[in-house]
Enzyme design. Structure first.
Site, PDB file in Angstrom:
ATOM      1  N   ASP A 205       0.915  -1.142   0.000  1.00 45.63           N
ATOM      2  CA  ASP A 205       0.000   0.000   0.000  1.00 45.63           C
ATOM      3  C   ASP A 205       0.951   1.187   0.000  1.00 45.63           C
ATOM      4  O   ASP A 205       1.645   1.428   1.004  1.00 45.63           O
ATOM      5  CB  ASP A 205      -0.872   0.000   1.264  1.00 45.63           C
ATOM      6  N   HIS A 206       1.005   1.920  -1.105  1.00 46.67           N
ATOM      7  CA  HIS A 206       2.107   2.890  -1.212  1.00 46.67           C
ATOM      8  C   HIS A 206       2.019   4.001  -0.163  1.00 46.67           C
ATOM      9  O   HIS A 206       3.006   4.671   0.106  1.00 46.67           O
ATOM     10  CB  HIS A 206       2.232   3.438  -2.644  1.00 46.67           C
ATOM     11  N   HIS A 268      -5.811   2.887   1.759  1.00 49.17           N
ATOM     12  CA  HIS A 268      -5.003   4.015   2.238  1.00 49.17           C
ATOM     13  C   HIS A 268      -5.567   4.625   3.530  1.00 49.17           C
ATOM     14  O   HIS A 268      -4.830   4.887   4.474  1.00 49.17           O
ATOM     15  CB  HIS A 268      -4.898   5.104   1.163  1.00 49.17           C
TER      16      HIS A 268
HETATM   17  C1  BG6 Z   1      -4.022   4.930  -5.794  1.00 49.47           C
HETATM   18  C2  BG6 Z   1      -5.408   5.058  -6.364  1.00 49.47           C
HETATM   19  O1  BG6 Z   1      -3.934   3.811  -4.949  1.00 49.47           O
HETATM   20  O2  BG6 Z   1      -3.704   6.106  -5.055  1.00 49.47           O
HETATM   21  C3  BG6 Z   1      -5.524   6.295  -7.224  1.00 49.47           C
HETATM   22  O3  BG6 Z   1      -5.707   3.909  -7.131  1.00 49.47           O
HETATM   23  C4  BG6 Z   1      -5.087   7.526  -6.457  1.00 49.47           C
HETATM   24  O4  BG6 Z   1      -6.859   6.468  -7.688  1.00 49.47           O
HETATM   25  C5  BG6 Z   1      -3.711   7.295  -5.830  1.00 49.47           C
HETATM   26  O5  BG6 Z   1      -5.037   8.618  -7.368  1.00 49.47           O
HETATM   27  C6  BG6 Z   1      -3.365   8.440  -4.900  1.00 49.47           C
HETATM   28  O6  BG6 Z   1      -2.017   8.326  -4.519  1.00 49.47           O
HETATM   29  P1  BG6 Z   1      -1.204   9.604  -4.048  1.00 49.47           P
HETATM   30  O7  BG6 Z   1       0.118   9.059  -3.633  1.00 49.47           O
HETATM   31  O8  BG6 Z   1      -1.148  10.542  -5.212  1.00 49.47           O
HETATM   32  O9  BG6 Z   1      -1.992  10.199  -2.909  1.00 49.47           O
END
Ligand code: BG6
Length: 517
Positions: A205-206, A268
């Site tokens: 989960d990034h 997230h």
């Molecule tokens: C991803 C979603 O996991 O996270 C995207 O699939 C979203 O829809 C993105 O735009 C948001 O990531 P960050 O790092 O830009 O907040």
């Protein structure tokens, strides 16, 4: 697998310590290894994985004996794949990445075809000889999720779930989404577990790779002033906002099957919430932190159907103006059904039924095409028990709030009342603001860099364990069911706004207000 965690090796730098550009690899150097990317010709590989690896090479964090094998259906040659990899190099690139790229290989084939995996096994053996990758393997699943199970099982049939001769590890990195509901997540896990042990599986989960998400741990557990007030006695409510100004971009088709609840809330938001609200872990290793996260998620009250309708807002963006530019409504986006019922915004009230948080409302909202990109967690504190000020002054005082700005403009702000200079006794809300960029001008590493390096060094702390995934699906399951029944009715909001009026009503019902970043 050892429970080694980079979060255990905490060092403390004095306030005057020289700040170097961030190096996510300080003190850590992965063993030789071959990294296989399934879905190598896809968007994720091109936008995130390869640039992160190139950046790690640039920082000297990759092992000398390292190679990538790209696997995908596109009929490319090794040379074509290498060209793609070269383009991922950072602008300040030295020769390190280019030198490594020369040893990269590409396997073209269908994921359902056994030959693809037989060829891959041969290529990996060749690479061990040519590049000294020592039989260690990381397999990165960046394909469409429907193929995760198939790929894992086919790998195992060709011995890929064990380190090859001379190696000590074989790990599987899995991208989100992990299933589309509780049942499919369990099914996917059962398939993955047929081929790989849980300690070999690294679910990404990034958000967990973001510096400021990890800073929640530092704030709470490396200081003594916050933790005593981090509970129901002092906190009136908590707000979590994950706002995006972008729309669905070119992912309309995918987003139609996801929606904001699955795309952001189940993963997230739940990750950020669990780190913010969990109990102090017994240790900062992978087991210690993940045990506490899952314990917190288990304390989140699962809404019943009525609550899933009454305490949740779902909405979709209509045309509007974002960053001074007119943008289309969701139903006008490419790949989206003109009558789509998919939500691009969700707001909800959650309750955590444990000793620390019982009765404290947790308000969550996320949406696309909102006024600006901002992810924040705010702890809004209770008002003083007695206000010795007359009428209006007492009424207008805003509650003290601690805001963790996760992105952009990363930092922490404490807002509180201060006397306005002058003969009258006037109080205004002011803020003490800590800015990451000012304190650490070297910048922060991309989340994928951090997580890839952790996977390479075998540190699973920031990856998601299967029980966490399941529990997060349990929490959203009744809401998913309500959405399928068309409840609550789909609201609409103008692109570029802060969401529908219904979201304001949700929080105002409790006498509170959203804090718009
Ligand atoms: C991803 C979603 O996991 O996270 C995207 O699939 C979203 O829809 C993105 O735009 C948001 O990531 P960050 O790092 O830009 O907040």
């Amino acid at each position: 697998m050892s429970e080694v965690s980079n979060l255990q090796n905490v060092t403390v730098a004095g306030p005057d310590a020289t700040v170097h550009p961030i190096d996510p690899g300080i003190g850590r150097h992965p063993d030789p290894l071959a990294l296989v990317i399934f879905g190598a010709s896809g968007d994720l590989a091109h936008r995130k994985i390869l640039p992160a690896l190139a950046q790690l090479a640039e920082r000297g964090s990759l092992p000398d004996n390292f190679a990538i094998v790209g696997v995908a259906r596109s009929e490319w040659s090794d040379e074509e794949f290498r060209e793609l990899c070269k383009k991922a190099a950072p602008s300040s690139s030295s020769a390190t990445w280019e030198r490594l790229v020369e040893g990269f290989r590409y396997v073209s084939g269908d994921y359902g075809d056994d030959t693809t995996f037989a060829t891959l096994a041969t290529v990996l053996r060749e690479i061990d000889k040519e590049r000294g990758t020592s039989g260690n393997r990381i397999y990165y699943l960046a394909t469409i999720p429907a193929l995760f199970g198939t790929v894992a099982c086919s790998l195992a049939e060709h011995g890929g779930n064990e380190p090859a001769e001379g190696g000590s590890f074989a790990r599987l990195v899995v991208e989100k989404p992990f299933g589309s509901d509780l049942e499919s997540a369990k099914k996917l896990d059962a398939e993955l577990h047929k081929a790989f042990r849980e300690d070999q599986i690294f679910r990404i989960d990034h958000y967990m790779g973001k510096e400021t998400v990890q800073n929640v741990l530092a704030l709470r557990f490396a200081n003594s002033i916050f933790e005593p007030i981090w509970n129901r006695r002092y906190v009136d409510h908590v707000q979590v906002t994950v706002a995006e100004s972008i729309g669905v971009e070119h992912r309309g088709g995918f987003y139609e099957t996801a929606g904001a609840l699955r795309d952001i809330v189940q993963n997230h938001v739940m990750q950020v919430l669990s780190l913010t609200l969990m109990e102090p872990p017994s240790s900062m290793d992978a087991g210690g932190i993940r045990d506490e996260k899952v314990k917190l998620l288990r304390s989140v009250l699962i809404p019943d159907l009525d609550e899933a309708v009454n305490n949740v807002v779902r909405a979709q963006y209509a045309r509007g103006v974002v960053d001074a530019r007119e943008v289309p409504g969701y139903r006008e986006e490419e790949g989206v059904d003109p009558n789509s019922q998919t939500e691009t915004f969700v707001a909800m009230l959650l309750l955590v039924d444990n000793w620390r948080w019982a009765g404290v409302p947790i308000y969550v909202r996320t949406g696309k095409r909102l006024a600006k990109r901002a992810t924040e967690v705010s702890m809004v504190f209770q008002r003083p028990p007695h206000l010795p000020f007359a009428g209006k002054l007492a009424r207008d005082l805003r509650p003290d709030t601690l805001t963790l700005r996760i992105q952009p403009d990363e930092g922490i702000a404490l807002s509180f009342g201060a006397k306005v200079p002058g003969p009258a006794f006037r109080v205004r809300t002011v803020a003490m603001d800590f800015s990451y960029a000012e304190a650490f001008p070297g910048g922060t590493a991309d989340a994928y860099e951090r997580l890839l390096l952790d996977a390479m060094t075998g540190d699973a702390t920031l990856f998601i364990r299967s029980d966490e995934v399941d529990q997060a699906w349990e929490i959203v399951a009744p809401i998913q069911r309500a959405f399928l029944d068309g409840e609550p009715p789909l609201a609409h909001y103008r692109a570029g706004s802060w969401g529908p009026i219904e979201a304001d009503r949700l929080i105002e019902g409790g006498g509170r207000q959203w804090r718009n970043p």
